[in-house]
Design a protein around this motif. Structure first.
Motif, PDB file in Angstrom:
ATOM      1  N   TYR A  63       0.832  -1.201   0.000  1.00 54.51           N
ATOM      2  CA  TYR A  63       0.000   0.000   0.000  1.00 54.51           C
ATOM      3  C   TYR A  63       0.872   1.260   0.000  1.00 54.51           C
ATOM      4  O   TYR A  63       1.739   1.439   0.838  1.00 54.51           O
ATOM      5  N   ARG A 104      -6.708   6.751   6.798  1.00 54.99           N
ATOM      6  CA  ARG A 104      -8.049   6.415   6.343  1.00 54.99           C
ATOM      7  C   ARG A 104      -8.522   7.462   5.344  1.00 54.99           C
ATOM      8  O   ARG A 104      -8.594   8.646   5.655  1.00 54.99           O
ATOM      9  N   ASN A 106     -11.519   7.887   2.193  1.00 54.04           N
ATOM     10  CA  ASN A 106     -12.687   7.336   1.480  1.00 54.04           C
ATOM     11  C   ASN A 106     -13.041   5.911   1.906  1.00 54.04           C
ATOM     12  O   ASN A 106     -13.175   5.018   1.071  1.00 54.04           O
ATOM     13  N   ASN A 107     -13.155   5.671   3.177  1.00 56.01           N
ATOM     14  CA  ASN A 107     -13.559   4.357   3.677  1.00 56.01           C
ATOM     15  C   ASN A 107     -12.656   3.204   3.255  1.00 56.01           C
ATOM     16  O   ASN A 107     -13.116   2.078   3.109  1.00 56.01           O
ATOM     17  N   ASN A 108     -11.379   3.474   3.029  1.00 52.82           N
ATOM     18  CA  ASN A 108     -10.470   2.370   2.698  1.00 52.82           C
ATOM     19  C   ASN A 108     -10.208   1.491   3.923  1.00 52.82           C
ATOM     20  O   ASN A 108      -9.750   0.373   3.809  1.00 52.82           O
ATOM     21  N   PRO A 124      -6.467  -1.586   3.394  1.00 52.60           N
ATOM     22  CA  PRO A 124      -6.023  -1.501   2.002  1.00 52.60           C
ATOM     23  C   PRO A 124      -5.078  -2.648   1.657  1.00 52.60           C
ATOM     24  O   PRO A 124      -4.221  -2.993   2.465  1.00 52.60           O
TER      25      PRO A 124
END
Ligand SMILES: [Zn+2]
Length: 385
Positions: A63, A104, A106-108, A124
């Motif tokens: 990530y 965090r 967008n709601n990852n 992620p």
């Protein structure tokens, strides 16, 4: 807030890869920053890991924000250390901290609730990872970032940071019951009430565990590096360290809870323990008894209740002053456990006398503050300056 997670083998491998990539990025960027700084006299290079990604495609597997955080941490360390002529350390495989942080966006990162005892956290690249929610997270808390880490005993944890709106609690101005803690060497921590001392007996278990750790460590040193036995032994030692740390934390939490619930204010010495351990060569003992940790725990436990922690200047002669007549005994040595005041003839126990002085000094500060002395300011952390 920290939670245990149970990643699958596949997820563990990706986590380990991320640790490795972070180490790779840290070391390469650090190397670049050091040579750049040498050439450009004090200027700080601020490159991202993207040029490393072009040449090392394995970095794209993990990530990208985790790598960004490593870059940001590195920049922070460089900014602090370069002006002092120092540099952050390179990270060795297996040795350094095994963790990475993701933000965090967008709601990852999301909590997924299946049933009572089955919860997952979506991360992620990793997807759903089983999480043990030993306490609930209020809905209105907004998650900011998550740090995945592996402990020395091979357990995985995730610590989550939240944005929380906390209602300010008004600080009280009346202090009926006041406790004071004096830091003392052979007897560790002495309290003004006499009920909250930390004695050698209280931490004997800690010493015993330490001896066991040393023994297991010697055993490890005779094992072949990298063998199955070696890793097993390494985990065993890691577990013992965790056990010691947990018991110590537990002990200090209980003590600070008891004190902060039953007193309105607590007076402590504002001493720099790190400095002290170096100059007086007390070494480990200073860290062991956890005076500094106790102060921190007291601070937030008192603050939650609108109570106050007062730090008294460390140059205040708490040990050398007679608590009865205020005469200062300049001849008092660190080894003198008892002494008699040359002025008023009172016989003192060194620690009790010091604690009494600390308590008097703290009470004076509290009274002045409560009656509006503008030279005393209450900081958000509850300490007077
Ligand atoms: Zn005296």
């Amino acid at each position: 807030m920290e939670f245990r997670i149970n990643p699958t083998m596949e997820q563990k491998i990706l986590i380990w890869k991320t640790f490795g990539c972070n180490r790779f990025v840290w070391n390469h960027l650090l190397d670049e920053r050091i040579s750049y700084e040498k050439k450009n006299k004090g200027k700080l290079l601020n490159t991202t890991p993207s040029h490393l990604k072009k040449e090392n495609s394995f970095l794209c597997e993990v990530y990208s924000l985790a790598l960004c955080n490593t870059q940001l941490n590195l920049n922070r360390s460089c900014k602090l250390l370069f002006p002092e002529g120092k540099a952050p350390k390179f990270r060795a495989k297996g040795k350094n901290k095994r963790s990475y942080t993701t933000n965090r966006i967008n709601n990852n990162i999301e909590m997924i609730h299946i049933r009572e005892k089955e919860n997952y956290i979506k991360l992620p690249k990793l997807g759903r990872v089983r999480i043990i929610l030993h306490r609930s997270i209020p809905d209105e808390w907004r998650m900011k970032h998550a740090t995945v880490k592996e402990t020395a005993s091979g357990k995985f944890f995730i610590s989550l940071t939240f944005d929380v709106d906390i209602e300010p609690i008004e600080t009280r101005k009346k202090f009926d019951r006041i406790e004071a803690f004096d830091y003392s060497m052979p007897s560790l921590v002495v309290s003004a009430s006499g009920e909250n001392d930390i004695t050698k007996d209280d931490i004997r278990w800690y010493r015993n565990l330490e001896e066991r750790i040393a023994k297991e460590q010697r055993r490890l040193s005779r094992m072949k590096y990298g063998s199955a036995n070696y890793w097993q032994q390494k985990h065993r030692i890691g577990k013992l360290h965790e056990k010691a740390a947990n018991r110590r934390k537990d002990f200090l939490h209980k003590l600070s809870r008891k004190v902060s619930d039953s007193f309105d204010a607590v007076i402590v010495e504002d001493i720099n323990l790190q400095h002290m351990s170096r100059t007086l060569n007390f070494g480990k003992a200073v860290y062991d008894n956890g005076y500094g940790r106790l102060r921190n725990m007291l601070l937030y436990k008192l603050n939650e209740q609108g109570k106050v922690l007062v730090k008294v200047d460390r140059f205040f002669p708490s040990s050398k002053r007679c608590s009865v007549c205020q005469e200062v005994n300049h001849n008092l040595k660190l080894s003198d456990r008892e002494w008699t005041c040359g002025n008023c003839g009172t016989h003192h126990d060194r620690d009790r006398n010091a604690t009494k002085n600390l308590l008097d000094e703290g009470k004076d500060i509290l009274n002045r503050w409560a009656s509006g002395d503008s030279s005393l300011i209450l900081t958000p952390s509850g300490v007077f300056l």
